[in-house]
Design a protein around this motif. Structure first.
Motif: not given
Ligand code: FAD
Length: 297
Positions: A218-239
């Motif tokens: 999403q970052y490279y295709r659509h410039g969605r810089e805002d999503l970068l900060s979501h990684y940790s929480q998304l990953a941790l919910n499943r972890v």
């Protein structure tokens, strides 16, 4: 079907080679720099020469002992850990598997796992005290103990042989939060460890990769810089759900020396419930094959 870890690794290495991506092996003195900036970099020594890799992002997927997690300042990280009071003694042998499916067995002498690498190579595990040394376990003693812990119809079918490898692995539950620091993202065992009872370690590593890949796309295709900060929480919910399942399976199937008589009865009731009811079996199956992913948007 069982898609063994060694097969997964081989397929990934072949896929990487096929798409022309470069892999650099045999590096030393890996260091990460400027992770909070827009231009992080990785330095390493290869054949005595210092190399520098300039990056948009760093995926810290270098396992539990790697440098990635250690490159995050200590005061930013929160660690959650539980060390289990036993280990797994594993034996690999060129013998046909005792069964065509995996076997997880609870026995009053301890847990057993019968797994397989191929139709001619088997891997067996026994729960052992943490104080045991692998030298105390001859092949004969291992096979004898395994037979004692298996039901008769299986122990009679068990084909024994020389061990190709034998080792004792301690069991650990561990999670670090957050899973990102600036432009570096922790992935897999670098951020979390599970006891192997739920077979979730590599699966959770793949889960992290999936989230990171979708965010970077999403970052490279659509410039969605805002999503970068979501990684940790998304990953941790499943972890954390994978951690919970691994913890649950470890409690359900192992022998705990210090459990009270009441707690042992509770453990027995749990096994009867989870293995004897459709709802119980469904929840194990749902977690074992993998919970759904959240959307990235
Ligand atoms: C006995 C046992 C049974 C298991 N069974 C299962 C199972 O059935 N199902 C399952 O899903 N998982 C299982 N796992 C867990 C699984 O193996 C791990 O969770 C998985 O390998 C983690 O992948 P990773 O890429 O995060 O880390 P790793 O596999 O540890 O890979 C990290 C890599 O980084 C490299 N590296 C580290 N530091 C550096 C450096 N400075 N420079 C260069 N390279 C570096 C390492 O050499 C290594 O190749 C099991 C594990 C064990 C021990």
């Amino acid at each position: 079907m069982v898609y063994g870890q060694t097969e997964v690794t081989r397929d990934l290495m072949e896929a990487r080679q096929a798409c022309g991506a470069q892999t650099i092996y045999g590096v030393e003195q890996v260091e990460l720099h400027d992770l909070k900036s827009d231009k992080p970099c990785v330095t390493f020594v290869k054949n005595g020469e210092t190399c520098r890799l300039e990056c948009d992002f760093v995926a810290g997927c270098d396992g539990f002992h790697g440098v990635s997690r250690q490159s995050i300042p200590r005061d930013i990280l929160r660690e959650y850990e539980s060390i289990w009071p036993f280990g797994w003694l594993g034996l690999l042998a060129d013998t046909p598997p005792v069964n065509h499916e995996l076997i997880y067995a609870h026995h009053e002498r301890g847990f057993v796992l019968c797994s397989q690498r191929s139709l001619t190579r088997s891997r067996y595990y026994l729960q052992v005290p943490l104080s045991d040394k692998v030298e105390q376990w001859s092949d004969e003693r291992f096979w004898e103990e395994l037979k004692r812990r298996l039901p008769d119809e299986l122990s009679q079918k068990l084909v024994t042989g020389h061990s190709l490898e034998k080792s004792i692995a301690p069991l650990r539950s561990y999670v670090v939060e957050p899973m990102q620091y600036g432009r570096m993202f922790l992935v897999g065992d670098a951020a979390h460890i599970v006891p192997p009872t739920g077979a979730k370690g590599l699966n959770l590593a793949v889960s992290d990769v999936n989230y990171l890949w979708r965010i970077l796309r999403q970052y490279y295709r659509h410039g969605r810089e805002d999503l970068l900060s979501h990684y940790s929480q998304l990953a941790l919910n499943r972890v954390w759900k994978g951690e919970r399942f691994s913890w649950f399976m470890t409690h359900l199937l192992h022998d705990f020396q210090d459990k009270s008589a009441f707690d042992r009865k509770m453990q027995e009731a749990d096994r009867q419930y989870y293995l004897g009811s459709r709802a119980g079996l469904t929840t194990i199956a749902e977690n074992y094959v993998g919970l759904p992913y959240e959307t990235v948007e």
